[in-house]
Design a protein around this motif. Structure first.
Motif, PDB file in Angstrom:
ATOM      1  N   LEU A 109      -0.380   4.131   5.545  1.00 31.59           N
ATOM      2  CA  LEU A 109      -0.298   4.859   4.316  1.00 31.59           C
ATOM      3  C   LEU A 109      -0.176   6.489   4.791  1.00 31.59           C
ATOM      4  O   LEU A 109       0.753   7.173   4.530  1.00 31.59           O
ATOM      5  CB  LEU A 109      -1.173   4.792   3.184  1.00 31.59           C
ATOM      6  CG  LEU A 109      -0.967   5.532   1.989  1.00 31.59           C
ATOM      7  CD1 LEU A 109       0.574   5.411   1.483  1.00 31.59           C
ATOM      8  CD2 LEU A 109      -1.899   5.294   1.055  1.00 31.59           C
ATOM      9  N   GLU A 130       0.814  -1.018  -0.070  1.00 29.55           N
ATOM     10  CA  GLU A 130       0.102   0.023  -0.092  1.00 29.55           C
ATOM     11  C   GLU A 130       1.025   1.311   0.022  1.00 29.55           C
ATOM     12  O   GLU A 130       0.330   2.347  -0.569  1.00 29.55           O
ATOM     13  CB  GLU A 130      -0.980   0.054   1.064  1.00 29.55           C
ATOM     14  CG  GLU A 130      -0.367   0.315   2.420  1.00 29.55           C
ATOM     15  CD  GLU A 130       0.082  -0.955   3.339  1.00 29.55           C
ATOM     16  OE1 GLU A 130       0.003  -0.819   4.596  1.00 29.55           O
ATOM     17  OE2 GLU A 130       0.447  -1.922   2.670  1.00 29.55           O
ATOM     18  N   LEU A 151       2.851   8.716   5.003  1.00 32.35           N
ATOM     19  CA  LEU A 151       2.888   9.968   4.030  1.00 32.35           C
ATOM     20  C   LEU A 151       3.298  11.130   4.896  1.00 32.35           C
ATOM     21  O   LEU A 151       4.125  12.035   4.598  1.00 32.35           O
ATOM     22  CB  LEU A 151       1.543   9.947   3.448  1.00 32.35           C
ATOM     23  CG  LEU A 151       1.158  11.336   2.458  1.00 32.35           C
ATOM     24  CD1 LEU A 151       2.439  10.917   1.268  1.00 32.35           C
ATOM     25  CD2 LEU A 151      -0.250  11.462   2.057  1.00 32.35           C
ATOM     26  N   SER A 184       2.845   7.947  -5.774  1.00 33.22           N
ATOM     27  CA  SER A 184       1.729   8.836  -6.398  1.00 33.22           C
ATOM     28  C   SER A 184       1.926  10.255  -6.162  1.00 33.22           C
ATOM     29  O   SER A 184       2.041  11.377  -6.879  1.00 33.22           O
ATOM     30  CB  SER A 184       0.492   8.245  -6.212  1.00 33.22           C
ATOM     31  OG  SER A 184       0.152   7.102  -7.015  1.00 33.22           O
ATOM     32  N   GLU A 185       2.067  10.344  -4.674  1.00 29.35           N
ATOM     33  CA  GLU A 185       2.205  11.617  -4.236  1.00 29.35           C
ATOM     34  C   GLU A 185       3.601  12.257  -4.785  1.00 29.35           C
ATOM     35  O   GLU A 185       3.648  13.538  -5.143  1.00 29.35           O
ATOM     36  CB  GLU A 185       2.040  11.865  -2.806  1.00 29.35           C
ATOM     37  CG  GLU A 185       2.286  13.172  -2.249  1.00 29.35           C
ATOM     38  CD  GLU A 185       1.163  14.035  -2.537  1.00 29.35           C
ATOM     39  OE1 GLU A 185       1.086  15.310  -2.208  1.00 29.35           O
ATOM     40  OE2 GLU A 185      -0.077  13.614  -2.740  1.00 29.35           O
ATOM     41  N   ASP A 224      11.133   6.207  -9.750  1.00 30.28           N
ATOM     42  CA  ASP A 224      10.606   4.798  -9.142  1.00 30.28           C
ATOM     43  C   ASP A 224      11.706   3.676  -9.191  1.00 30.28           C
ATOM     44  O   ASP A 224      12.201   3.525 -10.348  1.00 30.28           O
ATOM     45  CB  ASP A 224       9.393   4.253  -9.750  1.00 30.28           C
ATOM     46  CG  ASP A 224       8.512   3.480  -9.015  1.00 30.28           C
ATOM     47  OD1 ASP A 224       9.171   2.699  -7.965  1.00 30.28           O
ATOM     48  OD2 ASP A 224       7.416   2.948  -9.359  1.00 30.28           O
ATOM     49  N   ASN A 268       2.957   2.135  -2.050  1.00 33.98           N
ATOM     50  CA  ASN A 268       2.967   2.594  -3.277  1.00 33.98           C
ATOM     51  C   ASN A 268       2.280   4.026  -3.757  1.00 33.98           C
ATOM     52  O   ASN A 268       2.256   4.751  -4.666  1.00 33.98           O
ATOM     53  CB  ASN A 268       2.533   1.581  -4.325  1.00 33.98           C
ATOM     54  CG  ASN A 268       3.530   0.916  -4.781  1.00 33.98           C
ATOM     55  OD1 ASN A 268       4.749   1.156  -5.110  1.00 33.98           O
ATOM     56  ND2 ASN A 268       3.230  -0.502  -4.556  1.00 33.98           N
ATOM     57  N   GLY A 269       1.053   4.189  -2.663  1.00 36.72           N
ATOM     58  CA  GLY A 269       0.441   5.437  -2.666  1.00 36.72           C
ATOM     59  C   GLY A 269       1.420   6.594  -2.618  1.00 36.72           C
ATOM     60  O   GLY A 269       1.083   7.612  -3.025  1.00 36.72           O
ATOM     61  N   ILE A 270       2.393   6.604  -2.010  1.00 36.05           N
ATOM     62  CA  ILE A 270       3.455   7.680  -1.687  1.00 36.05           C
ATOM     63  C   ILE A 270       4.011   8.064  -2.880  1.00 36.05           C
ATOM     64  O   ILE A 270       4.245   9.181  -3.312  1.00 36.05           O
ATOM     65  CB  ILE A 270       4.569   7.249  -0.635  1.00 36.05           C
ATOM     66  CG1 ILE A 270       3.511   7.368   0.743  1.00 36.05           C
ATOM     67  CG2 ILE A 270       5.512   8.605  -0.413  1.00 36.05           C
ATOM     68  CD1 ILE A 270       4.500   6.773   2.310  1.00 36.05           C
TER      69      ILE A 270
END
Length: 172
Positions: A151, A48, A155, A54-55, A69, A50-52
């Motif tokens: 997450l 999860e 973050l 995107s930011e 990445d 991986n959401g960082i």
């Protein structure tokens, strides 16, 4: 429940800031070495987290220094890496950490410290930030605890590193 969750999150952020302030600064300094030198910054999220990414790459304020990445990119000893995962014993993260260590590539890691008989990110990383999320924040009707904000907390740590890195780069 949301009020309880909000209060608990505020406490988590405050504790993280108090306990990991040096970790934010040390991580930012480590990453800055690539930004001011000939290296690149790579960010790798697991699960999860991986959401960082995107930011960091697509957010309104992308991560400084044009990060990449970490997907089989060529890397060198001038590069720096930020690993982000749920727990310090994440097998996939450990595999990458061992590879980085063998190649003498410094890296920082963000995760919750968990006990393990094997080496963890705490021992392998040059800098480790402990999210300290061992259980859910809210008790439910059955007596269980729910709401583990992995997450969201990671973050917050990401922003702690990002803001500190931006300050360092402005001074440089």
């Amino acid at each position: 429940m949301l009020k309880i969750f909000s209060t608990q999150m505020s406490g988590i952020f405050t504790r993280l800031l108090d306990k990991e302030a040096f970790g934010f600064e040390d991580s930012a300094r480590l990453l800055a070495q690539a930004s001011v030198g000939d290296g690149s910054i790579y960010i790798k999220g697991f699960g999860e987290m991986n959401g960082i990414l995107s930011e960091a790459f697509e957010g309104a304020e992308p991560f400084p220094g044009f990060p990449f990445d970490y997907k089989n990119m060529p890397y060198s000893q001038e590069d720096r890496v930020l690993l982000i995962t749920r727990t310090s014993a994440d097998k996939e993260a450990i595999e990458l950490a061992v590879t980085l260590q063998e190649q003498n590539i410094p890296f920082a890691a963000i995760s919750t410290v968990v006990p393990s008989d094997e080496p963890t990110l705490v021992e392998l990383a040059d800098v480790h930030i402990d999210l300290n999320l061992k259980k859910g924040l809210i008790p439910d009707d059955s007596g269980n605890r729910v709401g583990i904000p992995n997450l969201m907390t990671a973050l917050f740590a990401y922003y702690g590193i990002k803001f500190t890195l931006e300050e360092i780069l402005q001074e440089f």
